[in-house]
Design a protein around this motif. Structure first.
Motif, PDB file in Angstrom:
ATOM      1  N   PHE A  69       0.755  -1.066  -0.107  1.00 28.68           N
ATOM      2  CA  PHE A  69       0.087  -0.025   0.014  1.00 28.68           C
ATOM      3  C   PHE A  69       0.763   1.017  -0.095  1.00 28.68           C
ATOM      4  CE2 PHE A  69      -2.878   3.186   1.651  1.00 28.68           C
ATOM      5  CZ  PHE A  69      -4.155   2.955   1.083  1.00 28.68           C
ATOM      6  N   SER A  70       0.932   1.801  -1.034  1.00 28.81           N
ATOM      7  CA  SER A  70       1.733   3.147  -1.169  1.00 28.81           C
ATOM      8  C   SER A  70       1.161   4.264  -0.777  1.00 28.81           C
ATOM      9  CB  SER A  70       2.190   3.445  -2.658  1.00 28.81           C
ATOM     10  OG  SER A  70       1.110   3.888  -3.493  1.00 28.81           O
ATOM     11  N   SER A  71       1.862   5.262  -0.149  1.00 22.66           N
ATOM     12  CA  SER A  71       1.253   6.635   0.100  1.00 22.66           C
ATOM     13  C   SER A  71       0.137   7.261  -0.830  1.00 22.66           C
ATOM     14  CB  SER A  71       2.290   7.548   0.618  1.00 22.66           C
ATOM     15  OG  SER A  71       3.296   7.824  -0.429  1.00 22.66           O
ATOM     16  N   ASN A  73      -1.792   5.389  -2.643  1.00 23.86           N
ATOM     17  CA  ASN A  73      -2.996   4.632  -2.843  1.00 23.86           C
ATOM     18  C   ASN A  73      -4.253   5.341  -2.138  1.00 23.86           C
ATOM     19  OD1 ASN A  73      -1.421   1.426  -2.867  1.00 23.86           O
ATOM     20  ND2 ASN A  73      -1.956   2.737  -4.465  1.00 23.86           N
ATOM     21  N   TRP A  74      -4.153   6.255  -1.139  1.00 21.23           N
ATOM     22  CA  TRP A  74      -5.274   6.769  -0.596  1.00 21.23           C
ATOM     23  C   TRP A  74      -5.994   7.620  -1.643  1.00 21.23           C
ATOM     24  CZ3 TRP A  74      -6.170   5.448   4.138  1.00 21.23           C
ATOM     25  CH2 TRP A  74      -5.055   5.041   5.171  1.00 21.23           C
ATOM     26  N   GLY A 110       7.155   2.390   6.318  1.00 16.99           N
ATOM     27  CA  GLY A 110       6.094   3.098   5.950  1.00 16.99           C
ATOM     28  C   GLY A 110       5.313   3.513   7.390  1.00 16.99           C
ATOM     29  N   ASP A 111       4.352   4.408   6.883  1.00 17.76           N
ATOM     30  CA  ASP A 111       3.645   5.101   8.242  1.00 17.76           C
ATOM     31  C   ASP A 111       2.315   4.573   8.427  1.00 17.76           C
ATOM     32  OD1 ASP A 111       2.749   6.823  10.197  1.00 17.76           O
ATOM     33  OD2 ASP A 111       2.289   8.360   8.884  1.00 17.76           O
ATOM     34  N   TYR A 112       2.391   3.327   8.900  1.00 13.74           N
ATOM     35  CA  TYR A 112       1.050   2.520   9.001  1.00 13.74           C
ATOM     36  C   TYR A 112      -0.029   2.817  10.053  1.00 13.74           C
ATOM     37  CZ  TYR A 112       3.049  -0.211  12.615  1.00 13.74           C
ATOM     38  OH  TYR A 112       3.524  -0.577  13.911  1.00 13.74           O
ATOM     39  N   ARG A 114      -1.181   5.411  10.282  1.00 13.04           N
ATOM     40  CA  ARG A 114      -2.348   6.194   9.673  1.00 13.04           C
ATOM     41  C   ARG A 114      -3.466   5.313   9.427  1.00 13.04           C
ATOM     42  NH1 ARG A 114      -2.562   9.797   4.033  1.00 13.04           N
ATOM     43  NH2 ARG A 114      -4.889  10.533   4.352  1.00 13.04           N
ATOM     44  N   PHE A 115      -3.443   3.926   9.670  1.00 11.33           N
ATOM     45  CA  PHE A 115      -4.719   3.198   9.357  1.00 11.33           C
ATOM     46  C   PHE A 115      -5.448   3.209  10.561  1.00 11.33           C
ATOM     47  CE2 PHE A 115      -1.839   0.186   6.649  1.00 11.33           C
ATOM     48  CZ  PHE A 115      -1.894   1.095   5.687  1.00 11.33           C
ATOM     49  N   ASN A 143       1.399   2.421   3.322  1.00 12.20           N
ATOM     50  CA  ASN A 143       1.587   3.773   3.503  1.00 12.20           C
ATOM     51  C   ASN A 143       2.867   4.045   3.481  1.00 12.20           C
ATOM     52  OD1 ASN A 143       0.330   6.086   3.363  1.00 12.20           O
ATOM     53  ND2 ASN A 143       0.372   6.436   5.557  1.00 12.20           N
ATOM     54  N   TYR A 144       3.901   3.624   2.306  1.00 17.61           N
ATOM     55  CA  TYR A 144       4.998   3.870   2.180  1.00 17.61           C
ATOM     56  C   TYR A 144       5.261   4.708   0.933  1.00 17.61           C
ATOM     57  CZ  TYR A 144       9.890   3.169   0.724  1.00 17.61           C
ATOM     58  OH  TYR A 144      11.035   3.490   0.466  1.00 17.61           O
TER      59      TYR A 144
END
Length: 245
Positions: A69-71, A73-74, A110-112, A114-115, A143-144
């Protein structure tokens, strides 16, 4: 899963990359070709993750990094993002015991955080349960984004320099690498992207500086252990010069 065909594909004398990263692309196209909803493609993609992680262990790959999941993909529709989060929950519930049993260490980049809180807790628990394992490392990028990773590394080094903890003149590539999410992982040897696209999409930009790049037409849900073994064979056949002759 029988590992015999996979292991037979390993080149004589070695040549297996220590660290392989995969940009898992093509779930949506896989579903579209079958007149299925995109969720079906993502679900099939999770099955591919399971096959490939097992094959990586059979091949002796030390670290496997998957771009889950890339940053960016939001930006996808909210329903699709929710589906992806749900599949991540399912994967953790169904595969964590196997990772513990097979001595696999789970690592997240990544900044997971945020989930959703419950998903963050699940990820934290999975990482904690496998932290003592000494076998291969499964790295999931959640979220990378590589540019954000580099900015954060530069900011931390700047703050340390401002505080007088380090001399700015002493900052070198090794200092930067120590600040990256991938610190203490083996150097990246091979990046694979499925589905025929030929770009890195903000994935491990620093780490891929001297990695071999392999772009394959196979859509991710159709990628399997034999496809990974073929990628390893292709890697073994390349001559890595690192700027030399």
């Amino acid at each position: 899963m029988s590992t015999a065909p996979i292991l037979s594909a390993v080149p004589p004398g070695g040549g297996v990359p220590r660290h392989v990263a995969i940009i898992m692309d093509g779930n949506g196209r896989w579903a579209k070709r079958r007149l299925l909803p995109r969720f079906a493609g993502h679900k099939a993609g999770v099955d591919a993750v399971r096959r490939v992680t097992r094959a990586a262990r059979a091949l002796g790959i030390e670290a496997l990094t998957l771009y889950a999941f890339s940053s960016e993909n939001w930006r996808r529709p909210e329903e699709e993002v929710s589906d992806l989060m749900g599949l991540l929950r399912i994967f953790i519930r169904s595969d964590l015991d196997e990772m513990v049993r097979e001595n696999v260490r789970l690592r997240i980049i990544g900044d997971y955080r945020r989930f959703a809180p419950d998903l963050v807790a699940m990820v934290d628990d999975a990482v904690a349960r496998t932290a003592g394992n000494t076998g291969p490392v499964l790295v999931i990028a959640l979220n990378y984004g590589s540019q954000a990773e580099l900015v954060a590394a530069a900011r931390r080094l700047a703050e340390r320099a401002k505080a007088g903890e380090i001399d700015p003149a002493a900052i070198d590539s090794a200092a930067i690498e120590r600040e990256l999410d991938t610190a203490d992982l083996p150097p990246l040897d091979l990046v694979i992207r499925t589905s025929g696209e030929q770009r890195l999409s903000n994935f491990l930009l620093w780490q891929a500086a001297y990695a071999e790049l392999l772009f394959v037409d196979t859509l991710w849900p159709d990628f399997d252990g034999e496809a990974l073994a073929e990628a390893v064979r292709a890697f073994a056949g390349r001559q890595r010069r690192y700027g030399g002759l």
